[in-house]
Design a protein around this motif. Structure first.
Motif, PDB file in Angstrom:
ATOM      1  N   THR A   1       6.192  -1.939  16.559  1.00 18.03           N
ATOM      2  CA  THR A   1       4.929  -1.213  16.413  1.00 18.03           C
ATOM      3  C   THR A   1       4.721  -0.191  17.525  1.00 18.03           C
ATOM      4  O   THR A   1       3.734   0.553  17.506  1.00 18.03           O
ATOM      5  CB  THR A   1       3.739  -2.195  16.405  1.00 18.03           C
ATOM      6  OG1 THR A   1       3.757  -2.981  17.603  1.00 18.03           O
ATOM      7  CG2 THR A   1       3.821  -3.118  15.199  1.00 18.03           C
TER       8      THR A   1
ATOM      9  N   ARG B   1       8.170  -1.903  11.728  1.00 12.11           N
ATOM     10  CA  ARG B   1       7.237  -2.794  11.043  1.00 12.11           C
ATOM     11  C   ARG B   1       7.519  -2.787   9.548  1.00 12.11           C
ATOM     12  O   ARG B   1       7.726  -1.737   8.949  1.00 12.11           O
ATOM     13  CB  ARG B   1       5.799  -2.303  11.250  1.00 12.11           C
ATOM     14  CG  ARG B   1       4.978  -3.088  12.214  1.00 12.11           C
ATOM     15  CD  ARG B   1       4.430  -4.408  11.704  1.00 12.11           C
ATOM     16  NE  ARG B   1       3.305  -4.266  10.805  1.00 12.11           N
ATOM     17  CZ  ARG B   1       3.152  -4.997   9.721  1.00 12.11           C
ATOM     18  NH1 ARG B   1       4.058  -5.884   9.368  1.00 12.11           N
ATOM     19  NH2 ARG B   1       2.094  -4.845   8.954  1.00 12.11           N
TER      20      ARG B   1
ATOM     21  N   ASN C   1       0.505  -8.200   8.874  1.00  7.71           N
ATOM     22  CA  ASN C   1       0.761  -8.071  10.297  1.00  7.71           C
ATOM     23  C   ASN C   1       0.731  -9.458  10.942  1.00  7.71           C
ATOM     24  O   ASN C   1      -0.274 -10.170  10.810  1.00  7.71           O
ATOM     25  CB  ASN C   1      -0.313  -7.179  10.929  1.00  7.71           C
ATOM     26  CG  ASN C   1       0.001  -6.818  12.374  1.00  7.71           C
ATOM     27  OD1 ASN C   1       0.660  -7.575  13.090  1.00  7.71           O
ATOM     28  ND2 ASN C   1      -0.480  -5.682  12.809  1.00  7.71           N
TER      29      ASN C   1
END
Length: 538
Positions: free
Chosen positions: A355, A508, A514
């Protein structure tokens, strides 16, 4: 004044009600039920929840989180990520706060610098783990150095220290590299089988298998080889222990209040019992081998081998060494605490690099400058190159690892309970007080880290605020109860990251949630569904 225990009162009230019913010629059962019902209401809803915490408790002078003591802050604690409500309370009410569990159960969260130093350095053995916490963890970790207390802990730590010296760990670097690079090759094999150069991979499982293989071979001279044999019984045992089904997670939380729940014939308890037997059996097998090697002076460079050798010298000199059971429990401790924590730390770091691509790129360039052989197929496994490689010479790697471990500490909290009366931050703390140290709170407090406390920023380590102290970074704790394997874990983590970043680029995976959205705590702070990233072969 200490809280009056309910059970003795219940016993006395039952006897009194029975005798009174006989004397007054009332129905005994109705008298006992009515009297105990009144006692229950009076004790839990009037005395414990209102009178005692606000007018009697010796902790009433400590800044207290507002709320009704009947249910306390319980719903905040179970519905939010561990440590995050405490971070909010400390920011608002101060660095030592009192809050409530249901029915006025008092807890102290400690984040004040001098109080942390007192708990961890000046008077650590007045703050052991509570009995209920030790009983649960003992089923998985044994009575090793992590759970030992007082003089027994000091004795064990002294006996174990030679195995964790810088020289001992340096002698094990080849094992770290071997397993870290094998993981990378196993992932590459999966890519080849799928005829792809980019795959979606769950890194927590890969890292757990790698660290289990490292701790078993470097720690005990025993190769679990879970990287090539993922269904090996020992790896399966740890998979069962860290089951995160909603029911298992709820039952685990209930056990903190009702220890007898651990004996219910449900799947989670059966899994823990079965897994504990597998781990204990393997630890027993290994320690028998190590003691025999020590007797014949044939121990290798592994940590337990060195400890067994030193232990025999102590016993031959007439000193108290470690018993067979204690040695076995060290293996259980190292296996459990020594592999899952590092695997979790590496996994969170990979996620954060995915990220923060600018951090990932800069780190990869540093690795390429210092360790260029890792990027070449013909030299990646060169023993001379690996022997000369020193990951401690990579300053940005050091900062990235420290920042990741600060931002998401694998062990988010530790709980202690005072043995004797003490003082913390000027407040009187009576014996029996349950005190929490939340690394996942302290590591991000703005009073220590500044306004960017909630930002992942490796550069902060070059310019720490003047308010920063050593106790602002509690990932490994401090003092005699600090992590004995810290250097082992840091070196292992760096080598795994160097190996992975030399072969793969991480992004990601936007098709999965997430992992930071739902972190669950069970010994370690793990993402509910692992750490899934897009990996592209370099």
């Amino acid at each position: 004044m200490a809280q009056v225990s309910f059970l003795p009162l219940l016993g006395l009230n039952t006897i009194f009600s029975y005798l009174a019913s006989r004397y007054l010629n009332y129905d005994a059962v109705n008298s006992i039920l009515t009297s105990n019902g009144i006692l229950f209401f009076t004790y839990f809803f009037i005395w414990s929840s209102f009178i005692y915490p606000y007018y009697v408790s010796e902790l009433r002078h400590i800044p207290t989180v507002p709320g009704c003591p009947i249910w306390g802050q319980f719903f905040n604690i179970i519905t939010e990520e561990v440590g995050t409500p405490h971070r909010r309370w400390h920011e608002k009410h101060g660095l030592i706060v009192r809050y409530f569990f249901p029915f006025g159960g008092e807890r102290i969260s400690v984040a004040e610098d001098d109080a942390l130093k007192h708990m961890t350095v000046r008077n650590p053995y007045n703050y052991p783990k509570p009995l209920r916490a030790r009983l649960w963890m003992r089923r998985v970790l044994g009575e090793g150095v992590l759970l030992a207390e007082s003089s027994e802990h000091a004795h064990q730590r002294k006996a174990l220290s030679p195995g964790f010296s810088i020289q001992s760990i340096r002698a094990l670097h080849s094992v770290f590299w071997e397993k870290a690079l094998l993981m990378c090759e196993c992932i590459r094999d999966e890519m080849r089988s799928a005829n792809q150069t980019t795959i979606s991979a769950e890194m927590l499982e890969w890292n757990n298998r790698t660290t289990l293989d490292i701790i078993s071979k470097a720690g005990f001279g025993y190769d679990v080889d879970s990287l090539t044999q993922p269904e090996t019984p020992l790896r399966q045992a740890y998979r069962q222990i860290f089951d995160f089904s909603p029911f298992a997670h709820a039952l685990y939380g209930i056990q903190a209040y009702l220890p007898w729940v651990s004996h219910l014939p449900v799947k989670m308890n059966r899994d823990l019992l079965e897994s504990g037997d597998i781990i204990r059996s393997k630890a027993t097998e290994i320690i028998h081998t190590k003691i025999a090697e020590a007797e014949h002076n044939t121990t290798g460079k592994d940590i337990i081998g060195l400890i067994a050798k030193d232990n025999k010298k102590l016993q031959d000199a007439g000193e108290a060494g470690l018993s067979f059971e204690t040695m076995r429990d060290q293996i259980m401790t190292f296996l459990g605490a020594g592999h899952d924590t590092t695997a979790t730390g590496v996994s969170w770091t990979i996620h954060l690099l995915s990220t923060h691509p600018e951090v990932q790129s800069r780190l990869r360039e540093e690795i390429k400058d210092y360790l260029p052989f890792l990027f070449k197929t013909h030299s990646r496994f060169d023993p001379d190159e690996l022997e000369a490689a020193d990951v401690d010479q990579l300053p940005y790697l050091e900062k990235v690892c420290k920042e990741s471990l600060r931002y998401i500490p694998p062990i988010p909290l530790t709980v202690r309970q005072t043995v004797e009366d003490d003082k913390l931050a000027g407040y009187h703390i009576p014996a029996g007080t349950v005190c929490y140290v939340f690394a996942n709170c302290i590591n991000r407090l703005s009073c220590y880290w500044g306004d960017s406390a909630n930002k992942f920023d490796p550069e902060r380590w070059d310019n720490l605020p003047p308010t920063w102290t050593n106790n602002a970074f509690m990932t490994f704790l401090q003092g005699p109860r600090g992590c004995i394997g810290r250097k082992f874990a840091e070196t292992e983590m760096k080598m795994m990251l160097c190996s992975l970043l030399s072969m793969y680029d991480f992004k990601r995976d936007e098709d999965v949630e997430n992992p930071e959205d739902w972190k669950m705590w069970r010994l370690v702070l793990r993402p509910k569904n692992g750490v899934v990233v897009k990996m592209t072969a370099i």
